[in-house]
Design a protein around this motif. Sequence first.
Motif, PDB file in Angstrom:
ATOM      1  N   THR C 362       1.744  13.199  -2.005  1.00 53.95           N
ATOM      2  CA  THR C 362       3.105  12.886  -1.571  1.00 53.95           C
ATOM      3  C   THR C 362       3.133  12.113  -0.256  1.00 53.95           C
ATOM      4  N   GLN C 363       1.990  11.682   0.238  1.00 53.81           N
ATOM      5  CA  GLN C 363       1.992  10.961   1.515  1.00 53.81           C
ATOM      6  C   GLN C 363       2.459   9.526   1.336  1.00 53.81           C
ATOM      7  N   THR C 364       3.122   9.003   2.347  1.00 50.08           N
ATOM      8  CA  THR C 364       3.592   7.624   2.269  1.00 50.08           C
ATOM      9  C   THR C 364       2.951   6.746   3.349  1.00 50.08           C
ATOM     10  N   ASP C 365       2.192   7.355   4.235  1.00 43.73           N
ATOM     11  CA  ASP C 365       1.543   6.587   5.294  1.00 43.73           C
ATOM     12  C   ASP C 365       0.056   6.523   4.982  1.00 43.73           C
ATOM     13  N   VAL C 366      -0.506   5.338   5.075  1.00 42.24           N
ATOM     14  CA  VAL C 366      -1.877   5.202   4.602  1.00 42.24           C
ATOM     15  C   VAL C 366      -2.845   5.994   5.489  1.00 42.24           C
ATOM     16  N   LYS C 367      -2.553   6.070   6.793  1.00 50.00           N
ATOM     17  CA  LYS C 367      -3.460   6.831   7.653  1.00 50.00           C
ATOM     18  C   LYS C 367      -3.358   8.330   7.372  1.00 50.00           C
ATOM     19  N   ARG C 368      -2.151   8.796   7.128  1.00 46.04           N
ATOM     20  CA  ARG C 368      -2.000  10.215   6.788  1.00 46.04           C
ATOM     21  C   ARG C 368      -2.646  10.517   5.444  1.00 46.04           C
ATOM     22  N   MET C 369      -2.488   9.564   4.526  1.00 44.39           N
ATOM     23  CA  MET C 369      -3.117   9.776   3.220  1.00 44.39           C
ATOM     24  C   MET C 369      -4.633   9.894   3.387  1.00 44.39           C
ATOM     25  N   THR C 425       1.337   0.624   8.306  1.00 47.37           N
ATOM     26  CA  THR C 425       0.638   1.713   7.625  1.00 47.37           C
ATOM     27  C   THR C 425       1.463   2.344   6.525  1.00 47.37           C
ATOM     28  N   HIS C 426       2.759   1.981   6.425  1.00 43.88           N
ATOM     29  CA  HIS C 426       3.527   2.589   5.346  1.00 43.88           C
ATOM     30  C   HIS C 426       3.057   2.024   4.014  1.00 43.88           C
ATOM     31  N   LEU C 427       2.840   2.924   3.058  1.00 40.02           N
ATOM     32  CA  LEU C 427       2.217   2.478   1.808  1.00 40.02           C
ATOM     33  C   LEU C 427       3.047   1.436   1.086  1.00 40.02           C
ATOM     34  N   SER C 428       4.369   1.529   1.197  1.00 41.11           N
ATOM     35  CA  SER C 428       5.191   0.574   0.468  1.00 41.11           C
ATOM     36  C   SER C 428       4.966  -0.848   0.982  1.00 41.11           C
ATOM     37  N   PHE C 492      -4.097   9.600  -6.494  1.00 41.69           N
ATOM     38  CA  PHE C 492      -3.414   8.880  -5.421  1.00 41.69           C
ATOM     39  C   PHE C 492      -4.217   7.704  -4.902  1.00 41.69           C
ATOM     40  N   TYR C 493      -5.533   7.750  -5.042  1.00 40.46           N
ATOM     41  CA  TYR C 493      -6.291   6.555  -4.675  1.00 40.46           C
ATOM     42  C   TYR C 493      -5.934   5.406  -5.614  1.00 40.46           C
ATOM     43  N   VAL C 494      -5.918   5.739  -6.901  1.00 43.21           N
ATOM     44  CA  VAL C 494      -5.649   4.681  -7.869  1.00 43.21           C
ATOM     45  C   VAL C 494      -4.218   4.178  -7.704  1.00 43.21           C
ATOM     46  N   ARG C 495      -3.322   5.084  -7.288  1.00 46.39           N
ATOM     47  CA  ARG C 495      -1.946   4.657  -7.089  1.00 46.39           C
ATOM     48  C   ARG C 495      -1.871   3.551  -6.029  1.00 46.39           C
ATOM     49  N   VAL C 496      -2.667   3.699  -4.996  1.00 45.53           N
ATOM     50  CA  VAL C 496      -2.671   2.652  -3.972  1.00 45.53           C
ATOM     51  C   VAL C 496      -3.215   1.353  -4.551  1.00 45.53           C
ATOM     52  N   ILE C 497      -4.274   1.478  -5.357  1.00 39.28           N
ATOM     53  CA  ILE C 497      -4.848   0.266  -5.956  1.00 39.28           C
ATOM     54  C   ILE C 497      -3.814  -0.405  -6.846  1.00 39.28           C
ATOM     55  N   VAL C 498      -3.111   0.412  -7.636  1.00 38.46           N
ATOM     56  CA  VAL C 498      -2.088  -0.143  -8.525  1.00 38.46           C
ATOM     57  C   VAL C 498      -1.032  -0.861  -7.694  1.00 38.46           C
ATOM     58  N   ARG C 499      -0.636  -0.236  -6.594  1.00 38.96           N
ATOM     59  CA  ARG C 499       0.361  -0.871  -5.719  1.00 38.96           C
ATOM     60  C   ARG C 499      -0.143  -2.215  -5.235  1.00 38.96           C
ATOM     61  N   MET C 500      -1.407  -2.244  -4.834  1.00 33.85           N
ATOM     62  CA  MET C 500      -1.918  -3.474  -4.244  1.00 33.85           C
ATOM     63  C   MET C 500      -2.002  -4.592  -5.269  1.00 33.85           C
ATOM     64  N   PHE C 501      -2.354  -4.234  -6.512  1.00 41.91           N
ATOM     65  CA  PHE C 501      -2.636  -5.304  -7.461  1.00 41.91           C
ATOM     66  C   PHE C 501      -1.528  -5.540  -8.481  1.00 41.91           C
ATOM     67  N   PHE C 502      -0.717  -4.535  -8.729  1.00 40.79           N
ATOM     68  CA  PHE C 502       0.245  -4.717  -9.813  1.00 40.79           C
ATOM     69  C   PHE C 502       1.681  -4.767  -9.339  1.00 40.79           C
ATOM     70  N   ALA C 503       1.937  -4.337  -8.110  1.00 37.10           N
ATOM     71  CA  ALA C 503       3.319  -4.382  -7.643  1.00 37.10           C
ATOM     72  C   ALA C 503       3.624  -5.784  -7.138  1.00 37.10           C
ATOM     73  N   GLU C 504       4.909  -6.132  -7.196  1.00 36.99           N
ATOM     74  CA  GLU C 504       5.320  -7.427  -6.683  1.00 36.99           C
ATOM     75  C   GLU C 504       5.221  -7.399  -5.163  1.00 36.99           C
ATOM     76  N   ARG C 506       6.219  -7.914  -1.398  1.00 35.78           N
ATOM     77  CA  ARG C 506       7.529  -7.990  -0.761  1.00 35.78           C
ATOM     78  C   ARG C 506       7.602  -9.247   0.088  1.00 35.78           C
ATOM     79  N   ALA C 507       8.822  -9.768   0.130  1.00 35.88           N
ATOM     80  CA  ALA C 507       8.998 -11.024   0.862  1.00 35.88           C
ATOM     81  C   ALA C 507       8.687 -10.827   2.342  1.00 35.88           C
TER      82      ALA C 507
END
Lengths: 184, 634, 552
Positions: C362-369, C425-428, C492-504, C506-507
């Motif tokens: 449930t972490q949203t900050d990469v350093k906390r994660m 550092t925010h994951l989003s 949650f590791y893979v979730r970050v990878i998915v975010r990096m490669f599959f999410a659009e 942000r402007a």
Amino acid sequence: MSGQSFLSTSGTEIAFVLVGIVALGAALLTVTTRQLVHAALWLVVALGALAVEYLLLTAEFVAWVQVLIYVGAVVVLLLFGLMLTRAPIGPSPDADSRHRPLAAAVAVAAAALLVTVVADAFRTTWITLRPGAGSAEANGIGLFRAWVLPFEALSVLLLAALVGAIVLSRRRAARPGVHEEADD
Amino acid sequence: MNSLLGLLIAAPLLGAAVLLLGGRFVDRVAPVLGSALAGLSFVLGAILFSNLLGKPASGRAIDSDLFTWMHVGTFKADAAFHLDQLSMTFVLLITGVGTLIHIYSIGYMAHDEKRRKFFGYLNLFLAAMLILVLADNYLLLYVGWEGVGLASYLLIGFWQHKPSAATAAKKAFLVNRVGDIGLAVAVFLMFTTFGTFTFQGILHPSVVSSAGQGKATALGLVLLLAACGKSAQVPLQSWLGDAMEGPTPVSALIHAATMVTAGVYLITRSSAIFNAAPTAQLAVVCVGAVTLLFGAIVGCAKDDIKKALAGSTMSQIGYMILAAGLGPIGYVFAIMHLVTHGFFKAGLFLGAGSIMHAREDEVDMRKYGGLWKKMPWTFATFGLGYLAIIGFPGLSGFFSKDKIIEAAFAKGGTEGWILGGAALLGAAITAYYMSRIMVMTFFGKPRYTTKAEGGTSPEAHESPAVMVAPMVVLAVGSVFAGGFFSLGSRFLHWLEPVTGHSEGHSPVSTGVLTAATIVLMLLGMGLAWFQYGMREVPAAAPRSIWPVRLARRDLGQDDFNHAVFVRGGTRFADGLAEFDAKGVDGAVRGVAGAVGGGSSRLRKLQNGYVRSYAFSMFGGAVLIVAATLFMRAV
Amino acid sequence: MSATAVAAPAVHSLWTTAAAAPIHAPKIEYAQLSPILVVLGAAVAGILVEAFVPRRARYGTQLAVTLIGLAGAFAAVVGLAATGYATTKADLAAMGSIAVDGPSLFLQGTLILVTAVGVLAIAERGLEPQSREVPHVDAFAPQAAAVPGSEDEKAAARAGWSTTEVFPLTLFALSGMLVFPAAGDLLTLFIGLEILSLPLYLMCALARRRRLLSQESAVKYFLLGAFASAFFLFGTALLYGYAGTLDLGGIAKVVTGDAAPNAALNASAHGDALLLIGGAMIVMGLLFKVGAVPFHAWTPDVYQGAPTPITGFMAAATKVAAFGALLRLLYVALPEMRWDWRPVMWGVAILTMALGAIVAVTQTDVKRMLAYSSIAHAGFLLTGVIAGNKQGVSAVLFYLAAYSFVTLGAFAVVTLVRDAGGEATHLSRWDGLGRRSPLVAVTFALFLLAFAGIPLTSGFSGKFAVFSAAAKGGAVPLVVVGVLCSAVAAFFYVRVIVRMFFAEPRADGPSVAVPSALTGTAIAVGAAATLVLGVFPQWAFDLADKASVFIR
């Protein structure tokens, strides 16, 4: 010296118990008084009483260190701290917090643990005190032979602490555009 | 020779490293360097081949232990390679066709800014594919398997600026993961069952039978799942059509000639397991038969030349899978068809690429027509590939496909008739859709107006020599490979020591079968000619009856996937989000409950106050001391 | 002096008694202590540099002194290992205070390398926005004493000051870390603990951005660390009361009954409570340092607040040192007590793995994660400690080496992803990073995959080793829990990878700073170690295996 038991108490032992009661009482007063300065002074009594206890256990060197460091340095530091932060002199009702019972519980638990453990371990064992076992000489031999490395390492710790204290507290007046300071 | 084996893989691996990490310094030399290293790999392969030929047929194998990857307890995994006749065949196909396509790409990608990366990825693919076919254990095979998947993903999405390419890459990635899970499960199963990963330790009839038929069947089925993913077989076929979004040389090399045949390799390599598991074999032949018809039907309806060819690839691999599922009567022919298919399908794709190169990436065949005059070399090579794939007598496809049809009938019983019938029907449809492509592309009147004539299309022109030469080489292979292999059963004798072989007894005589095949082929050709050659081809696809519409939509594969997996997946994901919100949070609180007692404690514990942290430490300390004393007490 | 004594023998004098019983000089094996001494020497040299070298030349000099010192120390470790001190000549040095044996040398070598890589990231000065007047800006506060956000602070930043003291402080921390896993007695262990902790507390407070968060984290770390030290000391006192000695080997002998305990205990051998509680409390002090539940609460706050290069160094090196010390304590001093500590450690390991993995989700900050991930990894390492066999020791040694480089690399990548407010550092904010800067995203993905334990990365090799050692040691249920937690963690590791490669992307997404050769090297070394220990782990396994015997 042998043949001693808990039933035939010597003068030293009576003194030990009495001083112990003083230390305990002073410690209780330290945490219950509502005046911060009083608390500091009661702490002096408690720590001083501890030093006397060390003396009674023949640990003369440790006793003087206790006086020098705790009664001397630590408490003086505390008093200076109170002075510099302009803590109120006189009773301060907000010196207490609602966590008092909790703190008491923790203290009682720690004390109970120590007492039960020591009592359980040593039970009726009688340890005869040898004069000179806690002398400066004995301490010195221990420090500079067996414990020389930890002792030296401790100086490294103090050095690191010193550097750190400077880093965290040093203030220089920054003049924009001046990169080089003459003194540093 | 052992070190040559390592070098064979090292050459493209080095190329990939230099090209991908080298930065702009190597931009200029990238195409030549990439091709040269691929060529070097082929030369090394050829040297090893001659070395193997010099050995007696029973001892034709080279082993090379690179290093022990891990040795922990009883778990021992080596990075070791094993070269035998089967892997040798693949090595020559991969490096040979690979080199040709590298050379072709020098011309095809001449104007692309990311050339360096492209050649880097191609080299990476070669290295991974070589690891896949040379591995001497399933674990290393899995490494290569994932490696080719990665290269394929990167190359499909090579033109990332096109959203369709990015989507296609993702789709390929996801569908392939499903198959990869199959292989991963297979590897785990093997280790728990046999205590080893090596082919030597597992692939022996006595070893496999000692595990029991249930285990063998389970292994066979998960291996089949893996093969379906990589080789685009029903039900995991949907990614291949979209994979055509990648540059055409990629479609030729990876999505036609080599990578997609990895499933066939896997099944053939694991023959000992499948031989012991008739149920799994039945599943294999069913998948093969269904896919060969499925792909062929899809191929009939596509107007996009690459997608039509992709349908054809699916269908041809269906033939191979079918043959591999037949057991010892089919393995050799599966591989033989694989090799000949490698030649003609790569040639066809390169031809398609050549046309696209000339027509500014136009892929709609309805906008082609009459190209044979403008592009004589492309027409000639594409035409030879076409004749080979439809099984024109004397050409490569004729020999290899006929053998598969024969073996299917030889399966015997009702099964044999059904499978043989499907294979025969497939041959007819193949002739139909390939003729359709041929006619729509090269014959008739041009259905476009060039810029000179006031239209928008560029004038078609023949491609440069660097592109034509590989097409010519592949065309030569398409014509002669089958005959060369069949003459004196050369290929059979070569491969037999690895795969084993038994002659089947077809209920129908060979002559009759051959005649039937030729007749059906001619029928298909005739029908295509009647439909597209005799009449004007409309520029827009006419509204058709529902089966054609369905075929145009890939027989509803995506609709099916959408209905079952996407919508189901969405629901699953919604559930997961729900679970995330309630379940995971609940679990988090549950853990906190165990730590501090009380469900909302965790928030309080991580509230940022030092005193709370200290208190939790104290509580933990009390617990630990109590537990220590309690353990002593009990 | 002696003349006085002869002349007046009856007079009691301090001088004469000293002369009568001279103190024999202690025996110090300088060669065997050389790794520690070289690092200390470099640290002291660093302080002299601060005092005498002009400010302009200080950064370069400090970096050079630090790296040369580290190189010398590493050479010393290699030299000692090569001359057999890791195996046949393993011995206790400096009056029994320092054990020079396989685990010591392995961990010291690892620590020195880790610090070298960490120093590269610490020395980075090219990531923060720069100006013509201030061409080099590092990650540390220009003037730590300035009130956050004050004019004073801004002026200091404009003046281009930098806190080059971090280099000697890092070396001090390292010297403590070198002592920590090699300590031969509880006193040295404690002092090692303090030497390694104090500089870290300080450095946590030095972040250039988000000063308040940084200072808060330092105070928290300091207070809780002091609290944990109190546990440790209390336990030491109790154990001394039990055994009458502070030597780890001596304690073990008393436990087994091979040596007489404290003379006073002869009469009534009832000291088990002392032993049990004392041992438990010392272990707690160490569990705090490794960040195991329930002593983990500081981890996320401190990891988040500290300057990221320091976080990386701290996360990697502290874990190595503290696990080394934990291993030594449990395997040298308390091996006979394993039926007592093992069940408790089981509980701690399970809680640590589970809490780390579950809360990280449930972490949203990469350093906390990454902080929670480090908690989970502490749990995985504990399974290896619990194994209670030689294989367990070598597995933990390997895991530590593997994990520390992954951690360093991951935090170094975090320093690169920035926006106007410093590190993003925010994951989003990491959405679609793979599109924008594929190389950085791929590298980070590699580290995440290693954390998740995907084959062909060092994370897999390490996890496999500790789990198989634990299974061999009879802790199969623990391994099952470990694998389940790994699965949760992989999510949650893979979730970050998915975010990096599959999410659009942000402007207004963050930009990726181009690192100088320093951070570049740090990341490259991390990635290379991750791959090499994943693809060719066997030599490292063999090395760890050879180094896995403790000297008593």
